[in-house]
Enzyme design. Structure first.
Site, short mmCIF file in Angstrom:
data_model
loop_
_atom_site.label_atom_id
_atom_site.label_comp_id
_atom_site.label_asym_id
_atom_site.label_seq_id
_atom_site.Cartn_x
_atom_site.Cartn_y
_atom_site.Cartn_z
N ASP A 1 4.94 2.21 10.59
CA ASP A 1 3.72 1.77 9.91
C ASP A 1 3.76 0.26 9.71
O ASP A 1 4.68 -0.27 9.09
CB ASP A 1 3.59 2.48 8.56
CG ASP A 1 2.33 2.08 7.83
OD1 ASP A 1 1.28 2.72 8.06
OD2 ASP A 1 2.37 1.12 7.02
N LYS B 1 -3.30 -1.84 11.00
CA LYS B 1 -4.40 -1.80 10.04
C LYS B 1 -5.35 -2.98 10.23
O LYS B 1 -4.91 -4.11 10.47
CB LYS B 1 -3.85 -1.80 8.61
CG LYS B 1 -2.85 -0.68 8.33
CD LYS B 1 -2.36 -0.70 6.89
CE LYS B 1 -1.25 0.30 6.67
NZ LYS B 1 0.04 -0.17 7.18
#
Length: 333
Positions: A50, A84
């Site tokens: 992530d 993101k």
């Protein structure tokens, strides 16, 4: 995806490993460390990585992934990589260029998951935190439904296998879900989630809509002075967690991680300590009893560690995240 990896199926048919490695580090940590710890995480078994444009380390994380592919440790399809979309790129015309910039930094052809980092738009531009002459953050007005349509196009273009959101409350999710002409539902909503803030209502809502909840801050927090209210209790010192840990001969951190997994929550374990990175993989090796789960459920007290702090870990913590305690929502100003 690595068959040894425990995964959840997303609503678009792809699979996400239930345990992820978080790559954010404070500004003072050299970027080179992101390269080393990400390679180490892959070596010990992490397959879900992530990251985010905001973290300013995608170049190093991408290098780590590519080096582990080059040396035969993994294939690209074994890795589930999340990036993101930052708040300065929420206008529809900036979404694909922002993803392409991340891909260029990563030197990868696609990301497995691309998510809206925060449901709050900032003035477009290269500055992560644009401010006016008085030092106030400059916000932008963007319809997140249009942003979402741009993410759908990124998925159709093959730049992102799956698309989702982060830090959305129920109303914000409903706005996307009820959008006329919706082509793809968000596959996930990544939020702060731990035994002191178990997000049970949001989790139930997400499950009812086939959206996976992804937990960050799952171990409480690193208690960084610019991020976390120091008066809040230290999660990993909680007597209930410590007692369950002792019973299972595990650490309180592993109990907190395992708790999320058994709730069907994808959990991110963030550490730059190699001993703890390796230890966190042990979460796959034991199970909590129903009594353990009930006891941990009882710890929920709506403590949001990232209550006062801003979404800007790298500079100028100005965007307040305020919790509406009664409704357990996040409001962005």
């Amino acid at each position: 995806m690595d068959p040894k990896c425990q995964c959840l199926e997303l609503n678009d048919g792809h699979f996400v490993p239930i345990l992820g490695f978080g790559t954010y580090a404070p500004e003072e940590v050299p970027k080179s460390e992101a390269l080393e710890v990400t390679k180490f995480a892959i070596d010990v078994g992490f397959r879900h990585i992530d990251c985010a444009h905001l973290y300013q380390n995608e170049e190093q994380v991408g290098q780590a992934i590519r080096s582990k592919i080059a040396d035969g440790t993994v294939k690209r399809e074994d890795i589930f990589y999340t990036s993101k979309l930052w708040s300065t790129f929420l206008r529809p015309e900036f979404v694909q260029p922002a993803l392409e910039k991340s891909l260029k930094n990563l030197q990868l052809d696609y990301v497995d998951l691309y998510i809206i980092h925060f449901p709050a738009a900032l003035k477009p531009g290269e500055e992560l935190f644009p401010k006016d002459e008085n030092g106030k953050m400059i916000f932008d007005t963007v319809d997140l439904c249009r942003t979402w349509e741009a993410l759908e196009k990124c998925k159709d273009a093959g730049l992102a296998k799956s698309i989702g959101v982060s830090n959305f409350n129920r109303k914000q999710l409903e706005k996307i879900l009820n959008k006329p002409g919706l082509k793809y539902k968000p596959v996930c909503n990544q939020v702060e989630c731990h035994p002191y803030l178990n997000q049970s209502k949001l989790l139930d809502f997400c499950k009812s809509n086939d959206i996976v909840l992804v937990a960050y801050g799952a171990l409480g927090s690193q208690r960084l002075k610019d991020w976390v209210n120091p008066s809040y209790p230290v999660l990993l010192e909680d007597p209930v967690l410590c007692a369950i840990a002792k019973k299972h001969k595990q650490t309180p951190a592993l109990i907190a991680l395992r708790y999320q997994m058994q709730r069907g929550v994808v959990v991110l374990a963030k550490s730059y300590n190699k001993k703890r990175i390796k230890e966190n993989m042990q979460v796959l090796d034991f199970e909590l009893t129903p009594e353990d789960m009930k006891a941990i459920d009882g710890l929920n007290s709506n403590v949001r560690y990232y209550d006062l702090l801003l979404i800007a870990p790298l500079s100028g913590l100005d965007i307040l995240i305020i919790k509406q305690r009664r409704r357990n929502e996040i409001i962005f100003f």
